[in-house]
Design an enzyme around this catalytic site. Structure first.
Site, PDB file in Angstrom:
ATOM      1  N   GLU A 170       2.337   6.544  -6.893  1.00  0.00           N
ATOM      2  CA  GLU A 170       1.293   7.414  -7.430  1.00  0.00           C
ATOM      3  C   GLU A 170       1.621   8.876  -7.192  1.00  0.00           C
ATOM      4  O   GLU A 170       1.566   9.704  -8.100  1.00  0.00           O
ATOM      5  CB  GLU A 170      -0.055   7.074  -6.782  1.00  0.00           C
ATOM      6  N   TYR A 215       0.815  -1.200   0.000  1.00  0.00           N
ATOM      7  CA  TYR A 215       0.000   0.000   0.000  1.00  0.00           C
ATOM      8  C   TYR A 215       0.861   1.268   0.000  1.00  0.00           C
ATOM      9  O   TYR A 215       0.704   2.117  -0.870  1.00  0.00           O
ATOM     10  CB  TYR A 215      -0.940  -0.066   1.194  1.00  0.00           C
TER      11      TYR A 215
END
Lengths: 250, 254
Positions: A179, A172
């Site tokens: 990102e 995660y």
């Protein structure tokens, strides 16, 4: 946002109701469709994974691997939108409302990264940050879809369940970093080209600055990411300890 | 489980034996509906003025306190203000709420929504670079007429609904058309107040030809359709003889 267990509130059996014993779940035909869907998605992300590995071995470096998996990535990531629509429209049964919101969020952000950032701003496609989130998403999705497949078939190996609720701890943050770095890398090019931006005056009396919008998106990660992360950790404790008790009682 | 008791039900008349168990639910901090509406609606009224009068911090020091050369901008301010003043008056003198209160956190959500959108659309309408509607006076005049008709319609419905509860009771009754032509929409629709409200905002969009206004109109429409469908279902459940021609918000369609 990458998460090994997107839609955290879904317990063991993926699409069924909450916990092990009394599981209503979908009917036989629906189950068949769901199994096929999840198998196809697992296969799709495996294709992406294999594509990455092969390209890496061929090129000898991990630079610009995006191009080797660009098409399947777009296809399967966007395919998750269909899944999300089915959840929201309640064609998929037994889902707790909060998890629909969470997964919707994640799917939207992933599709946004795929199309509105990586695809739209050609210059970032060679960035290493893209590889970072692609790898995170790929591993996450392979585990997630095989988790659903096995759950639907009622044969869930503990390893898969463990993987789904544990690997996110690393994947995660990895995905989120990828990102954020990608969006950050895209900023100067957006500013320069005025991508997706419209300014006054115009006859619709509207303005939109994509550059500012991207910055706001980045800032929104700050409140949202910790919430999702801790939610997953909480789910982990619930699910994995429950299994321990379950195993003991057998 | 099940529905909660109404405020006016008397314990002795309830269908229970000699002992009854009462379940209480803590609703959390509450705030009165009237209070909420007053705060919700006063905000947009004054926020719009900040933009209309071009406060220095809005469009920069060079444009401070200037005014627009376009008449439609003044007209838009009048209409917007009229709309919210009307709502405030209705809140104080017309509306009769079935629930006294709502959860406190709603006021934060609602105010963010109303105030935020008011600021956003006021920003564009009163901007120095504002472009008036493409079809000029024709478009504006049409929009004004539609606006006035819808505001009158909306007000008529609110009065009609309020009259249903004139004696202070909180029970639901089927609303019917009265002598007022604006209420004749009740033949076709369960919640004509929402229909007229959407009409008001559509007319405002046409008047200003501004995308943010259009977006706000769209969101209002979606929200009001949800409310109308809810209300419509409630009516259908409670009244066996409910007029079958009626749709929730748009005649024959929705």
């Amino acid at each position: 946002m990458a998460a090994s267990g997107s839609g955290g509130s879904r317990a063991d059996n993926g699409y069924g109701s909450q916990q092990p014993r009394r599981r209503k779940g979908p009917g036989a035909l629906a189950t068949a469709y769901l199994v096929i869907y999840n198998v196809v998605m697992t296969a799709g992300w495996l294709v992406i994974a294999v594509g990455l590995v092969r390209a890496y071995l061929a090129k000898g470096s991990y630079h610009s691997l995006y191009y080797s998996i660009e098409k399947p990535l777009k296809f399967f990531q966007t395919g998750a939108l269909l899944e999300e629509y089915l959840l929201i429209a309640k064609y998929l049964p037994g889902i707790v409302p909060s998890s629909v919101v969470l997964t919707a969020f994640q799917v939207m952000s992933r599709v946004f990264l795929t199309w509105a950032v990586t695809h739209s701003v050609k210059e970032v496609q060679t960035e290493d940050s893209v590889l970072l989130f692609v790898v995170a998403w790929t591993i996450t999705e392979i585990i997630r879809y095989s988790f659903y497949t096995f759950s639907l078939l009622n044969h869930l190996p503990y390893l898969i369940k463990w993987a789904r609720y544990t690997l996110f701890i690393v994947l995660y943050p990895m995905g989120v970093s990828g990102e954020l770095l990608t969006i950050y890398a895209a900023l100067p090019f957006v500013r320069q080209s005025g991508l997706y931006s419209i300014s006054l005056p115009n006859k619709y009396n509207f303005s939109f600055d994509y550059y500012t919008f991207l910055i706001l998106v980045m800032i929104s990660y700050i409140p949202i990411f910790p919430q999702l992360y801790f939610h997953m950790l909480h789910q982990r404790r619930k699910v994995l300890s429950h299994t321990e008790e379950h195993k003991k009682s057998e | 489980e099940g529905k909660s008791l109404r405020d006016d039900e008397i314990l002795q008349h309830l269908p229970v034996g000699t002992t009854a168990t009462l379940y209480f639910k803590d609703l959390g901090p509450q705030i009165g509906w009237t209070t909420v509406f007053l705060i919700e609606y006063t905000g947009p009224l004054f926020i719009y003025f900040l933009f209309y009068f071009r406060m220095p911090f809005v469009y920069g020091l060079d444009e401070r306190f200037t005014s627009s050369p376009h008449p439609v901008v003044n007209l838009a301010c009048i209409c917007h203000s009229f709309h919210y003043i009307k709502r405030l008056i209705e809140t104080v003198f017309v509306h009769r709420f079935s629930h006294g209160t709502m959860p406190l956190r709603n006021i934060v959500k609602n105010c963010l929504y109303y105030w935020g959108f008011a600021a956003w659309l006021a920003y564009y309408i009163n901007h120095p670079l504002y472009t008036p509607p493409s079809y000029g006076k024709k478009q504006i005049n049409f929009a004004v007429i539609m606006f006035l008709l819808c505001e009158a319609g909306n007000f008529s419905i609110h009065v009609a609904l309020s009259d249903l509860r004139r004696n202070g009771s909180k029970t639901r009754k089927i609303p019917y058309p009265t002598k007022n032509p604006f209420t004749w929409l009740f033949f076709f629709v369960s919640c004509p107040n929402y229909t007229y409200e959407v009409g008001t905002w559509i007319s405002f969009t046409i008047m200003t030809q501004c995308v943010p206004v259009g977006l706000f109109t769209l969101l209002c429409f979606i929200q009001m359709t949800i409310w109308a469908k809810d209300k419509h279902c409630t009516y259908l459940r409670e009244f066996k003889d409910y007029p079958s021609l009626r749709m929730p918000i748009i005649p024959f369609l929705l």
